[in-house]
Design a protein around this motif. Sequence first.
Motif, mmCIF file in Angstrom:
data_model
loop_
_atom_site.group_PDB
_atom_site.id
_atom_site.type_symbol
_atom_site.label_atom_id
_atom_site.label_comp_id
_atom_site.label_asym_id
_atom_site.label_seq_id
_atom_site.Cartn_x
_atom_site.Cartn_y
_atom_site.Cartn_z
ATOM 1 N N HIS A 38 74.695 -61.396 -19.756
ATOM 2 C CA HIS A 38 74.972 -60.152 -20.469
ATOM 3 C C HIS A 38 73.726 -59.269 -20.516
ATOM 4 N N HIS A 39 72.584 -59.870 -20.811
ATOM 5 C CA HIS A 39 71.321 -59.109 -20.861
ATOM 6 C C HIS A 39 70.995 -58.494 -19.493
ATOM 7 N N THR A 40 71.206 -59.245 -18.432
ATOM 8 C CA THR A 40 70.942 -58.730 -17.087
ATOM 9 C C THR A 40 71.839 -57.543 -16.773
ATOM 10 N N ILE A 41 73.115 -57.650 -17.103
ATOM 11 C CA ILE A 41 74.033 -56.538 -16.863
ATOM 12 C C ILE A 41 73.620 -55.321 -17.688
ATOM 13 N N GLU A 42 73.263 -55.540 -18.955
ATOM 14 C CA GLU A 42 72.805 -54.422 -19.793
ATOM 15 C C GLU A 42 71.566 -53.762 -19.199
ATOM 16 N N THR A 43 70.653 -54.560 -18.660
ATOM 17 C CA THR A 43 69.453 -53.995 -18.050
ATOM 18 C C THR A 43 69.819 -53.159 -16.836
ATOM 19 N N LEU A 44 70.698 -53.668 -15.994
ATOM 20 C CA LEU A 44 71.126 -52.902 -14.819
ATOM 21 C C LEU A 44 71.801 -51.594 -15.229
ATOM 22 N N VAL A 45 72.620 -51.630 -16.261
ATOM 23 C CA VAL A 45 73.276 -50.422 -16.771
ATOM 24 C C VAL A 45 72.238 -49.424 -17.286
ATOM 25 N N SER A 46 71.149 -49.930 -17.858
ATOM 26 C CA SER A 46 70.132 -49.052 -18.460
ATOM 27 C C SER A 46 69.424 -48.159 -17.442
ATOM 28 N N PHE A 47 69.557 -48.431 -16.169
ATOM 29 C CA PHE A 47 68.935 -47.571 -15.155
ATOM 30 C C PHE A 47 69.738 -46.282 -14.954
ATOM 31 N N GLY A 48 70.872 -46.151 -15.654
ATOM 32 C CA GLY A 48 71.659 -44.924 -15.618
ATOM 33 C C GLY A 48 72.488 -44.768 -14.362
ATOM 34 N N THR A 49 71.907 -45.029 -13.258
ATOM 35 C CA THR A 49 72.578 -45.017 -11.966
ATOM 36 C C THR A 49 71.798 -45.928 -11.035
ATOM 37 N N ARG A 50 72.506 -46.504 -10.106
ATOM 38 C CA ARG A 50 71.861 -47.258 -9.029
ATOM 39 C C ARG A 50 72.429 -46.767 -7.706
ATOM 40 N N HIS A 51 72.804 -45.500 -7.702
ATOM 41 C CA HIS A 51 73.379 -44.863 -6.519
ATOM 42 C C HIS A 51 72.354 -44.877 -5.388
ATOM 43 N N THR A 52 72.817 -45.106 -4.176
ATOM 44 C CA THR A 52 71.942 -45.135 -2.998
ATOM 45 C C THR A 52 71.119 -43.863 -2.870
ATOM 46 N N LEU A 53 71.684 -42.734 -3.286
ATOM 47 C CA LEU A 53 70.992 -41.455 -3.169
ATOM 48 C C LEU A 53 70.151 -41.121 -4.401
ATOM 49 N N SER A 54 70.135 -42.000 -5.406
ATOM 50 C CA SER A 54 69.337 -41.727 -6.602
ATOM 51 C C SER A 54 67.859 -41.974 -6.309
ATOM 52 N N SER A 55 67.037 -41.690 -7.300
ATOM 53 C CA SER A 55 65.592 -41.780 -7.117
ATOM 54 C C SER A 55 65.140 -43.178 -6.704
ATOM 55 N N GLN A 56 64.260 -43.195 -5.725
ATOM 56 C CA GLN A 56 63.631 -44.449 -5.313
ATOM 57 C C GLN A 56 62.246 -44.590 -5.918
ATOM 58 N N THR A 57 61.793 -43.549 -6.640
ATOM 59 C CA THR A 57 60.422 -43.567 -7.178
ATOM 60 C C THR A 57 60.345 -43.474 -8.693
ATOM 61 N N ASP A 58 61.418 -43.046 -9.365
ATOM 62 C CA ASP A 58 61.401 -42.955 -10.822
ATOM 63 C C ASP A 58 61.280 -44.375 -11.385
ATOM 64 N N PRO A 59 60.326 -44.637 -12.272
ATOM 65 C CA PRO A 59 60.146 -46.003 -12.768
ATOM 66 C C PRO A 59 61.211 -46.465 -13.758
ATOM 67 N N LYS A 60 62.064 -45.541 -14.252
ATOM 68 C CA LYS A 60 63.038 -45.913 -15.278
ATOM 69 C C LYS A 60 64.490 -45.657 -14.899
ATOM 70 N N ARG A 61 64.739 -44.812 -13.915
ATOM 71 C CA ARG A 61 66.117 -44.449 -13.572
ATOM 72 C C ARG A 61 66.309 -44.497 -12.066
ATOM 73 N N GLY A 62 67.453 -45.010 -11.648
ATOM 74 C CA GLY A 62 67.813 -44.963 -10.243
ATOM 75 C C GLY A 62 67.641 -46.284 -9.517
ATOM 76 N N ILE A 63 67.983 -46.220 -8.235
ATOM 77 C CA ILE A 63 67.990 -47.423 -7.395
ATOM 78 C C ILE A 63 66.600 -48.033 -7.240
ATOM 79 N N GLY A 64 65.583 -47.194 -7.148
ATOM 80 C CA GLY A 64 64.220 -47.720 -7.004
ATOM 81 C C GLY A 64 63.785 -48.532 -8.210
ATOM 82 N N ALA A 65 64.081 -48.017 -9.407
ATOM 83 C CA ALA A 65 63.731 -48.747 -10.632
ATOM 84 C C ALA A 65 64.483 -50.075 -10.697
ATOM 85 N N ALA A 66 65.757 -50.069 -10.296
ATOM 86 C CA ALA A 66 66.555 -51.298 -10.314
ATOM 87 C C ALA A 66 66.009 -52.331 -9.329
ATOM 88 N N LEU A 67 65.640 -51.875 -8.136
ATOM 89 C CA LEU A 67 65.074 -52.794 -7.144
ATOM 90 C C LEU A 67 63.742 -53.364 -7.620
#
Length: 150
Positions: A38-67
């Motif tokens: 549950h905590h892992t899913i909540e953390t993944l949700v907290s990135f707001g989006t993990r869309h392929t076209l989302s930011s790869q450099t923002d440290p808090k939001r987007g696919i880059g932050a999730a990776l």
Amino acid sequence: MRKAIFLGSLVLIGAAPPPSPDAKLRAIVAPVSQAQLHHTIETLVSFGTRHTLSSQTDPKRGIGAALNWAQGQFQALGLTTVRPCDTFAGERLPAPTRVCDMVAIQRGTDRPDDVVIITAHIDSRVSDPMNANAFEPGANDDGSGSAAVL
């Protein structure tokens, strides 16, 4: 009087029978924590989006932050990580786009050169595949699969 169990040419005196397949499976899944999933899913949700076209450099939001977060989780487990990337183009990409994966490597102790691949996709999207800025938490696509891998 002790009973002998004959296994081929091996004699085990007073030995317990080997664990059943069900017992082996229960031992494998015993460390799985519903709270951690549950905590892992909540953390993944907290990135707001993990869309392929989302930011790869923002440290808090987007696919880059999730990776980056997933890489940290794997490394905390002592696993070697690699981030293979390639550039793709296609109808669901407005321009050639760099797409990266996060891979963790866990070597076996008995057969370190054998390969077992366990996978999930960490990206998420809304119905419009070109909308990289919408809130798209992806808890069930595929946050739950990513949580299971972790």
